[in-house]
Design an enzyme around this catalytic site. Structure first.
Site, mmCIF file in Angstrom:
data_model
loop_
_atom_site.group_PDB
_atom_site.id
_atom_site.type_symbol
_atom_site.label_atom_id
_atom_site.label_comp_id
_atom_site.label_asym_id
_atom_site.label_seq_id
_atom_site.Cartn_x
_atom_site.Cartn_y
_atom_site.Cartn_z
ATOM 1 N N HIS A 1 0.818 -1.210 0.000
ATOM 2 C CA HIS A 1 0.000 0.000 0.000
ATOM 3 C C HIS A 1 0.854 1.263 0.000
ATOM 4 O O HIS A 1 1.891 1.333 0.625
ATOM 5 C CB HIS A 1 -0.990 0.013 1.173
ATOM 6 C CG HIS A 1 -0.380 -0.177 2.521
ATOM 7 N ND1 HIS A 1 -1.108 -0.531 3.625
ATOM 8 C CD2 HIS A 1 0.895 -0.064 2.966
ATOM 9 C CE1 HIS A 1 -0.329 -0.620 4.677
ATOM 10 N NE2 HIS A 1 0.891 -0.338 4.298
ATOM 11 N N ASN A 2 0.380 2.252 -0.759
ATOM 12 C CA ASN A 2 1.009 3.570 -0.862
ATOM 13 C C ASN A 2 2.362 3.565 -1.565
ATOM 14 O O ASN A 2 3.103 4.555 -1.496
ATOM 15 C CB ASN A 2 1.148 4.236 0.509
ATOM 16 C CG ASN A 2 -0.193 4.618 1.105
ATOM 17 O OD1 ASN A 2 -0.796 3.817 1.828
ATOM 18 N ND2 ASN A 2 -0.674 5.809 0.812
#
Length: 344
Positions: free
Chosen positions: A236-237
């Site tokens: 994520h990210n």
């Protein structure tokens, strides 16, 4: 399909040296027959130029005299790929939207799309013109798929995922599953909601069974032109730049930023919250635990600069013998100390 060499040369901007003839396919130097084209891109296979039965060979100018019929190229491997595309069989022939597909009334499917049976397209999803969705694809609510894309069987785009134009997603790709976000508490391990999304640029290719997680907040991104192999994991990210090459079984942990034109060889592991500069090359099986400046070439676990890594590779095979010699020296040193002690 049969084409003349002069036609291929004209289409690709190559120089034909030798007899013009008809060919019907592309093959390796070793396997090609008189009705097939081959290519030489790796000097390792130079010896096969004298034995190949290929009707023509795509070669650099300096090797054109080594074959009877040559298509002269500044980049033989690239032009091999372009030639292959002229003969490649198109996958799938379905047209329109299947009655066995489930398309929500609020979804928009562009002109010229092929939506195979057992595809699901959710509320407010938008599919660009000319895109092909093979059986089993799941397009969640509010997703955006650009024009000219191909999504092979069982690709999953969870809610809100966006991909640009001319992307290829191979079978089993999952974009937008929850990121691995958890907090340890006195009550056990508690899930942190992942409420962001995934945004993929244009002209991106993603290999089979690769997964790219949605962000906690904000967006997990992959830039235009990037090519990702099978079985890759982006946490994520993660923010990945343009025109990167990411080879199979790479794992990039959350919130790491990757610049443009980065190459990661197979089984590279990258820790979270790092910065990998543009133009970086990371060797196979490397473990990256700190930031890497732009333009660096690194390898090893933990990853170090190329010169240090190469010296390490040179020393590694010698370690068993060095260990034996060290043991022998330690024994001799102990005996010498004992002898000196007795003399005193």
């Amino acid at each position: 399909m049969v084409r003349r060499l002069s036609e291929i040369a004209g289409l690709l901007g190559l120089e034909l040296r030798g007899e013009d003839r008809e060919v019907s396919g592309v093959n390796t130097l070793e396997a090609a027959g008189p009705d097939e084209i081959s290519f030489l891109a790796n000097p390792r296979y130079m010896g096969q130029l004298s034995t190949t039965r290929a009707g023509a060979v795509i070669v650099a100018a300096e090797h054109a005299q080594d074959v009877a019929v040559a298509l002269v190229s500044a980049n033989p491997y690239f032009d091999f790929g372009r030639t292959l595309a002229l003969f490649a069989r198109k996958q799938g022939s379905f047209e329109g939207v299947s009655e066995q597909a489930v398309v929500h009334p609020e979804a928009v499917v562009g002109e010229g799309c092929a939506v195979y049976p057992h595809v699901y397209i959710g509320p407010r999803a938008r599919i660009g013109a000319g895109t092909v969705l093979f059986p089993g694809c799941y397009i969640g609510e509010d997703c955006v798929v650009g024009g000219g894309c191909t999504l092979y069987p069982n690709v999953v785009l969870m809610a809100g995922v966006e991909i640009g134009d001319d992307c290829i997603l191979h079978a089993g790709v999952v974009l937008g599953a929850d990121g691995f976000g958890f907090a340890r508490t006195e009550f056990g391990i508690q899930k942190i909601p992942q409420v962001g999304t995934v945004r993929i640029g244009s002209d991106v290719e993603i290999g089979a069974n690769t997964t790219i997680d949605r962000s906690v907040l904000g967006v997990t991104t992959v830039g235009d032109g990037t090519k990702i192999d099978n079985l890759v994991m982006l946490g994520h990210n993660v923010e990945m730049g343009r025109n990167c090459l990411i080879v199979s079984q790479v794992g990039i942990s959350g919130s790491t930023k990757v610049g443009d034109d980065v190459t990661m060889a197979g089984q590279v592991g990258v820790a979270g919250h790092l910065s990998i500069g543009s133009g970086v090359t990371i060797g196979p099986k490397s473990g990256v635990a700190k930031d890497i400046p732009a333009g660096e070439t690194v390898g090893g676990a933990p990853a170090v600069d190329k010169s240090t890594y190469m010296r390490t590779l040179t020393v590694m095979p010698k370690l068993p013998d060095m260990y034996k010699r060290l043991g022998k020296l330690e024994k001799e040193l102990a005996e010498l100390k004992k002898s000196l002690s007795e003399e005193q």
